[in-house]
Design an enzyme around this catalytic site. Structure first.
Site, PDB file in Angstrom:
ATOM      1  N   GLN A  18       0.808  -1.221   0.000  1.00 43.13           N
ATOM      2  CA  GLN A  18       0.000   0.000   0.000  1.00 43.13           C
ATOM      3  C   GLN A  18       0.842   1.273   0.000  1.00 43.13           C
ATOM      4  OE1 GLN A  18      -2.601  -1.823   3.288  1.00 43.13           O
ATOM      5  NE2 GLN A  18      -4.040  -0.497   2.207  1.00 43.13           N
ATOM      6  N   GLU A 155      -5.620  -9.993   8.981  1.00 41.92           N
ATOM      7  CA  GLU A 155      -7.028 -10.195   8.630  1.00 41.92           C
ATOM      8  C   GLU A 155      -7.272 -11.411   7.736  1.00 41.92           C
ATOM      9  OE1 GLU A 155      -8.437  -6.463   7.021  1.00 41.92           O
ATOM     10  OE2 GLU A 155      -8.516  -5.566   9.003  1.00 41.92           O
TER      11      GLU A 155
HETATM   12  C1  GAL Z   1      -7.744  -3.213   6.680  1.00 40.99           C
HETATM   13  C2  GAL Z   1      -6.448  -3.595   6.018  1.00 40.99           C
HETATM   14  C3  GAL Z   1      -5.605  -2.445   5.594  1.00 40.99           C
HETATM   15  C4  GAL Z   1      -6.370  -1.223   5.149  1.00 40.99           C
HETATM   16  C5  GAL Z   1      -7.571  -0.937   6.048  1.00 40.99           C
HETATM   17  C6  GAL Z   1      -8.490   0.160   5.584  1.00 40.99           C
HETATM   18  O1  GAL Z   1      -8.710  -4.178   6.407  1.00 40.99           O
HETATM   19  O2  GAL Z   1      -5.668  -4.407   6.852  1.00 40.99           O
HETATM   20  O3  GAL Z   1      -4.704  -2.917   4.632  1.00 40.99           O
HETATM   21  O4  GAL Z   1      -6.663  -1.258   3.838  1.00 40.99           O
HETATM   22  O5  GAL Z   1      -8.339  -2.081   6.224  1.00 40.99           O
HETATM   23  O6  GAL Z   1      -9.487  -0.328   4.765  1.00 40.99           O
END
Ligand code: GAL
Length: 405
Positions: A18, A155
């Site tokens: 990211q 996650e």
């Molecule tokens: C989580 C994820 C992150 C980021 C965040 C905001 O699910 O681990 O990578 O994207 O959400 O949506």
């Protein structure tokens, strides 16, 4: 005035794909190149080059921990070929954080896979877990002496459902069977990685590490009190929120519970059927709440309720993600403040929350949603790569400096 415990961890998170830019050897990059994702990550935030500048900002903001991920596909771009230059890169990343008094919290798998791994079937293929373990072995031997907090898998259920049930992320499948298989394989991979990490620390006479996953928990709430909705809320809480934690707890492979929390999921099930029961949400603006720019409901009390729900495990808890994408920075501060108050409330009730990690340190590539959602404490101008600290970040900095809100 509320006071947080001494030694409370304060920080923010990122993940490699990211923010780093040019992660050309992973499955996401391939999908982006193939036009299967609406926006490509490209150079993202150039964090691969600018990490030290970004950590200097985190230091100024009084962060004492920072969560980031090591990109497997950089370290092992071809199966079995570990790139020593990339290992050196992450050594510098960790050293830079530590030189600023910032404790690294290291994620080993944050949604992306090396392209070679996915070509062979990825997480559906249980025979491939050994490769994740070999990568884990390599990284933990390299950095164990410098890192206490590990997150094996970010996650797992968000990953398995987005990639294998909803068809949103590579490899864009829609199969309940494969989703279940991937979820099972991820649990097995965590269990083995947990044991491996502990073994390596023991062999090297290092102090015990703290190893967990980052579990995405959602506050599932009833829209209308129908039987279908009640059953759905019950199932989703049991399966989505607690199945993974239950299983890993039972196998004694959690040193703490990492929780990623964003908000409420208002359950309203259209008809009977497993997909409806697991996925339907209210399509109307019933029981309206404030929303982030992606339309997710803001519900600080949900975090308190979930913290109470994990009290039974009697393990320390680390909030490994909590954050909001918004163009309204006042709303961002309200979001942070209100969640911190709920965490404080949970601590008063005897839940051992060790720290708060905001998602995200800097604006970044929000997967299939592209660069539009802005989650950062720090604004990124994607043209010039200039960083600007948002007022909400300064407010949070006052709390992390004083431990008082
Ligand atoms: C989580 C994820 C992150 C980021 C965040 C905001 O699910 O681990 O990578 O994207 O959400 O949506």
């Amino acid at each position: 005035m509320k006071e947080f415990p001494r030694n409370f961890l304060w920080g923010a998170a990122t993940s490699a794909h990211q923010v780093e830019g040019n992660n050309i050897y992973n499955d996401w990059w391939l999908a982006e190149e193939a036009g299967a994702i609406k926006e490509a990550s490209g150079r993202a935030c150039s964090h691969y080059e600018l990490y030290s500048e970004d950590f200097a900002i985190a230091g100024q903001l009084h962060h004492n921990c920072h969560r980031f991920s090591i990109e497997w596909s950089r370290v092992e771009p071809q199966e079995g070929n570990f790139d020593p230059l990339e290992i050196e890169h992450y050594r510098k990343v960790i050293a830079d954080l530590k030189s600023r008094g910032i404790q690294p919290v290291v994620t080993l798998h944050h949604f992306t896979n090396p392209a070679w791994f996915s070509r062979r079937g990825g997480w559906v293929n249980s025979g491939l877990q050994k490769y994740f373990l070999r990568f884990t072995d390599k990284i933990v031997r390299e950095f164990g002496a410098e890192v206490k907090f590990w997150i094996t898998i970010n996650e797992p259920l968000v990953y398995s459902s987005h990639a294998y049930l909803l068809g949103a992320w590579p490899p864009k499948k829609r199969s309940l069977f494969e989703t279940a298989r991937v979820t099972f394989n991820l649990a097995q991979a965590h269990i083995k990685a947990y044991r491996l990490i502990h073994k390596i620390y023991k062999e090297n006479s290092l102090d015990k590490p703290m190893v967990s996953i980052a579990a995405n928990l959602q506050a599932f709430e009833l829209c209308r009190p129908t039987l279908k909705n009640r059953l759905s809320v019950y199932l989703r809480h049991k399966l989505y929120n607690l199945y993974f934690i239950d299983e890993l707890f039972r196998r004694k492979t959690l040193d703490y519970i990492g929780i990623n929390y964003y908000g409420r999921n208002l359950v309203d099930v259209e008809s009977w059927g497993i997909r409806h029961l697991l996925l339907d949400t209210c399509k109307y603006n019933h029981h309206p709440l404030r929303k982030n720019s992606l339309g997710w409901d803001i519900y600080p009390e949900g975090l308190y309720k979930l913290l109470l729900a994990v009290k039974k495990y009697n393990l320390p808890v680390l909030i490994t993600e909590n954050g909001i994408c918004t163009e309204d920075d006042d709303l961002r501060w309200d979001y942070i403040r209100e969640h911190l108050l709920q965490i404080h409330r949970a601590i008063q009730d005897g839940i051992g929350v060790m720290g708060y990690i905001y998602w995200s340190l800097i604006d970044n590539f929000e997967w299939d949603k592209g660069f539009t959602p802005r989650f950062g404490l720090v604004h990124v101008d994607y043209g010039s790569q200039k960083r600007s600290v948002r007022p909400s970040a300064e407010k949070l900095a006052q709390v992390s400096a004083s431990g008082i809100i």
